[in-house]
Design a protein around this motif. Structure first.
Motif, PDB file in Angstrom:
ATOM      1  N   GLU A  49       0.744  -1.157  -0.190  1.00  0.00           N
ATOM      2  CA  GLU A  49       0.167  -0.034   0.121  1.00  0.00           C
ATOM      3  C   GLU A  49       0.864   1.335   0.096  1.00  0.00           C
ATOM      4  OE1 GLU A  49      -3.020  -0.101   3.129  1.00  0.00           O
ATOM      5  OE2 GLU A  49      -3.949  -1.513   2.378  1.00  0.00           O
ATOM      6  N   ARG A  50       1.873   1.170   0.437  1.00  0.00           N
ATOM      7  CA  ARG A  50       2.943   2.340   0.673  1.00  0.00           C
ATOM      8  C   ARG A  50       4.448   1.904   0.224  1.00  0.00           C
ATOM      9  NH1 ARG A  50       4.099   3.844   5.623  1.00  0.00           N
ATOM     10  NH2 ARG A  50       4.338   5.965   5.276  1.00  0.00           N
ATOM     11  N   PRO A  51       4.691   1.900  -0.928  1.00  0.00           N
ATOM     12  CA  PRO A  51       5.778   1.321  -1.645  1.00  0.00           C
ATOM     13  C   PRO A  51       7.110   2.025  -1.587  1.00  0.00           C
ATOM     14  CG  PRO A  51       4.545   2.494  -3.518  1.00  0.00           C
ATOM     15  CD  PRO A  51       3.706   2.471  -2.137  1.00  0.00           C
ATOM     16  N   TYR A  52       7.222   2.485  -0.332  1.00  0.00           N
ATOM     17  CA  TYR A  52       8.523   3.513   0.110  1.00  0.00           C
ATOM     18  C   TYR A  52       9.409   2.961   0.868  1.00  0.00           C
ATOM     19  CZ  TYR A  52       4.935   6.899  -1.408  1.00  0.00           C
ATOM     20  OH  TYR A  52       4.081   7.753  -2.308  1.00  0.00           O
ATOM     21  N   PHE A  53      10.544   2.291   0.266  1.00  0.00           N
ATOM     22  CA  PHE A  53      11.393   1.605   0.859  1.00  0.00           C
ATOM     23  C   PHE A  53      12.781   2.301   0.731  1.00  0.00           C
ATOM     24  CE2 PHE A  53       8.319  -1.347  -0.571  1.00  0.00           C
ATOM     25  CZ  PHE A  53       7.888  -2.037   0.689  1.00  0.00           C
TER      26      PHE A  53
ATOM     27  N   THR B 192      12.308  -2.119 -12.615  1.00  0.00           N
ATOM     28  CA  THR B 192      10.948  -2.569 -13.059  1.00  0.00           C
ATOM     29  C   THR B 192       9.697  -2.444 -11.935  1.00  0.00           C
ATOM     30  OG1 THR B 192      12.111  -4.359 -14.355  1.00  0.00           O
ATOM     31  CG2 THR B 192       9.923  -5.022 -13.531  1.00  0.00           C
ATOM     32  N   LEU B 193      10.253  -3.063 -10.483  1.00  0.00           N
ATOM     33  CA  LEU B 193       9.265  -2.693  -9.599  1.00  0.00           C
ATOM     34  C   LEU B 193       8.758  -1.462  -9.511  1.00  0.00           C
ATOM     35  CD1 LEU B 193      10.322  -5.686  -7.098  1.00  0.00           C
ATOM     36  CD2 LEU B 193       8.874  -5.612  -9.172  1.00  0.00           C
ATOM     37  N   GLU B 194       9.719  -0.362  -9.639  1.00  0.00           N
ATOM     38  CA  GLU B 194       9.375   1.214  -9.386  1.00  0.00           C
ATOM     39  C   GLU B 194       8.199   1.474 -10.320  1.00  0.00           C
ATOM     40  OE1 GLU B 194      11.298   5.403  -9.597  1.00  0.00           O
ATOM     41  OE2 GLU B 194      12.517   3.690  -8.786  1.00  0.00           O
ATOM     42  N   LYS B 195       8.434   1.082 -11.704  1.00  0.00           N
ATOM     43  CA  LYS B 195       7.724   1.394 -12.926  1.00  0.00           C
ATOM     44  C   LYS B 195       6.202   0.794 -12.645  1.00  0.00           C
ATOM     45  CE  LYS B 195      11.223   1.577 -16.307  1.00  0.00           C
ATOM     46  NZ  LYS B 195      11.788   0.978 -17.587  1.00  0.00           N
TER      47      LYS B 195
ATOM     48  N   ASP C   4       5.022   0.650  -9.656  1.00  0.00           N
ATOM     49  CA  ASP C   4       4.443   1.089  -8.314  1.00  0.00           C
ATOM     50  C   ASP C   4       4.416   0.060  -7.178  1.00  0.00           C
ATOM     51  OD1 ASP C   4       4.093   3.614  -9.170  1.00  0.00           O
ATOM     52  OD2 ASP C   4       2.325   3.138 -10.163  1.00  0.00           O
ATOM     53  N   VAL C   5       5.285  -0.840  -7.317  1.00  0.00           N
ATOM     54  CA  VAL C   5       5.481  -1.847  -6.241  1.00  0.00           C
ATOM     55  C   VAL C   5       6.453  -1.682  -5.154  1.00  0.00           C
ATOM     56  CG1 VAL C   5       6.117  -4.242  -5.602  1.00  0.00           C
ATOM     57  CG2 VAL C   5       4.666  -3.768  -7.804  1.00  0.00           C
TER      58      VAL C   5
ATOM     59  N   PRO D 208       7.511 -11.295  -2.765  1.00  0.00           N
ATOM     60  CA  PRO D 208       6.831 -12.087  -3.810  1.00  0.00           C
ATOM     61  C   PRO D 208       7.043 -11.092  -5.243  1.00  0.00           C
ATOM     62  CG  PRO D 208       5.243 -12.079  -2.150  1.00  0.00           C
ATOM     63  CD  PRO D 208       6.361 -11.036  -1.872  1.00  0.00           C
ATOM     64  N   TRP D 209       7.242  -9.903  -4.995  1.00  0.00           N
ATOM     65  CA  TRP D 209       7.564  -9.072  -6.446  1.00  0.00           C
ATOM     66  C   TRP D 209       8.889  -9.053  -6.783  1.00  0.00           C
ATOM     67  CZ3 TRP D 209       4.028  -7.042  -9.613  1.00  0.00           C
ATOM     68  CH2 TRP D 209       2.853  -6.943  -9.442  1.00  0.00           C
ATOM     69  N   ILE D 210       9.797  -9.109  -5.755  1.00  0.00           N
ATOM     70  CA  ILE D 210      11.237  -9.275  -6.139  1.00  0.00           C
ATOM     71  C   ILE D 210      11.395 -10.706  -6.590  1.00  0.00           C
ATOM     72  CG2 ILE D 210      13.556  -9.749  -5.019  1.00  0.00           C
ATOM     73  CD1 ILE D 210      12.764  -7.508  -3.038  1.00  0.00           C
ATOM     74  N   GLU D 211      10.949 -11.700  -6.160  1.00  0.00           N
ATOM     75  CA  GLU D 211      10.945 -13.319  -6.658  1.00  0.00           C
ATOM     76  C   GLU D 211      10.603 -13.229  -8.051  1.00  0.00           C
ATOM     77  OE1 GLU D 211       8.795 -15.747  -4.066  1.00  0.00           O
ATOM     78  OE2 GLU D 211       9.962 -15.297  -2.329  1.00  0.00           O
ATOM     79  N   TRP D 212       9.440 -12.618  -8.283  1.00  0.00           N
ATOM     80  CA  TRP D 212       8.854 -12.513 -10.031  1.00  0.00           C
ATOM     81  C   TRP D 212       9.685 -11.999 -10.670  1.00  0.00           C
ATOM     82  CZ3 TRP D 212       7.578  -8.126 -12.563  1.00  0.00           C
ATOM     83  CH2 TRP D 212       6.971  -7.985 -13.636  1.00  0.00           C
TER      84      TRP D 212
END
Length: 387
Positions: free
Chosen positions: A10-14, A335-338, A340-341, A373-377
């Motif tokens: 919900e808050r993809p700020y890392f 990729t995950l930034e684009k 919005d993950v 799971p998104w990193i795994e994908w």
């Protein structure tokens, strides 16, 4: 192949700095009465002093220590401490094991040109041998390596009765790890790290021993105005009561106060420690269970609970060229930034190729769980040549 997940944080700020705003943050949480007012006004000074007093309370700083707001973030506060305290005909040790600690080495060698200098260095993910630090030396060190994820597990290497001063860069540690104030003489941090506040302001915390050094010692080098902590031969206590050396941003100040009040309502620093620990456990448990990554820090006791760094391994990764190995974490992060993950979690530019996920208290544990799971994908996509 791993299917693309559907549930996003919900808050993809890392990002490891500036870090995520506290949960529930919004502009309407910031008080605005001090905006457009002079920082020297009674209102402006009272808000600055409130930020100082609340910081001191939240961190458990002893009553006889001074806490002040400094310009130029943690860098300005740390360099003020170095320029003001070091060179007192006393040997100095600077210990570093990642990028920012190496900056303090360069300051000591190239800028201050300290004559009696011991440099202790270690590779990313490791710590130097602190047993080599003489107790009579002044020592500059980083509590938590922001770009490597390695932190000191304790201060046992500092004697309680040591004669030298300690200068501690704690910018990725405070509000996530307990500080041993009795052994710390000049401690610095920035608002934009663990509390997720706005950048450009830092904090300088001085022990009575550091105050005595300042009052009894004049460095041989010129001090710019931003580093001048003395007035009439004594510590300028006004700086530590809200009369900042130069003009601060009252908007940033109010944002920092809002973060402190959120933390106070949450239960104080122990509650922040618990949140960071829980977030880091989710990530480190996943790293341990995932064969194609490893924590950058091999010693469990030295692993951070804030900016957790991990690198890739395994047969497929080792078969890649050095260029492709360096590109892999960047591809995954972009990729995950684009999508919005997850934002800004690629490893630091000077660190080994890696990913770095911030786990401080302003991040929600569920969002860390959803990121993995998104990193795994994305990793599987990279292996298949689809990134």
């Amino acid at each position: 192949m791993t299917a693309q997940p559907t549930l996003k944080p919900e808050r993809p700020y890392f990002s490891s700095g500036p870090t995520a705003k506290f949960p529930g943050w919004s502009l309407d949480k910031i008080k605005t009465e001090s905006l457009g007012r002079s920082h020297r006004s009674s209102l402006g000074k009272s808000r600055l002093k409130y930020a100082i007093d609340l910081s001191k309370e939240m961190l458990g700083v002893p009553d006889d220590y001074l806490v002040g707001i400094m310009p130029a973030s943690d860098t300005g506060a740390l360099e003020c401490a170095m320029w003001t305290l070091l060179g007192h005909d006393r040997p100095v040790t600077v210990a570093a094991w990642e990028s920012f600690g190496n900056v303090w080495i360069q300051d000591a060698v190239k800028q201050l040109k300290l004559r009696m200098l011991q440099v202790l260095e270690a590779d990313y993910g490791m710590l130097p041998d602190f047993a080599q630090v003489p107790q009579d030396n002044d020592v500059v060190f980083t509590w938590n390596g922001t770009t490597s994820g390695a932190r000191i597990p304790n201060t046992d290497w500092l004697a309680a009765d040591r004669t030298g001063l300690t200068i501690n860069d704690a910018t990725s540690a405070v509000f996530a790890q307990e500080m041993d104030w009795a052994k710390l003489d000049a401690t610095t941090y920035s608002w934009q790290k663990v509390m997720g506040s706005e950048a450009q302001h830092g904090m300088l915390i001085l022990s009575p021993k550091a105050i005595d050094r300042i009052e009894s010692y004049d460095p041989e080098w010129p001090l710019p105005k931003l580093f001048r902590l003395k007035k009439g031969g004594k510590i300028n206590r006004g700086i530590f009561e809200g009369a900042t050396i130069n003009t601060p941003s009252m908007l940033a100040t109010e944002d920092y106060i809002a973060a402190l009040e959120w933390a106070q309502a949450l239960g104080g620093r122990q509650a922040l420690f618990a949140r960071a620990d829980a977030n880091a456990k989710v990530l480190t448990d996943w790293i341990e269970a995932t064969p194609w990554v490893r924590n950058m820090v091999p010693d469990v006791a030295q692993r951070t609970n804030t900016g957790v760094c991990f690198v890739f391994q395994g047969d497929w990764y080792e078969s890649l060229s050095a260029e492709d190995q360096a590109a892999l974490p960047k591809k995954i992060a972009s990729t995950l930034e684009k999508l919005d993950v997850g934002y800004d979690f690629n490893g630091y530019r000077d660190a080994p190729p890696s990913l770095r996920v911030w786990c401080g208290a302003t991040v929600e544990q569920e969002d860390v769980k959803r990121l993995l799971p998104w990193i795994e994908w994305a990793y599987e996509q990279a292996k298949a040549g689809a990134l």
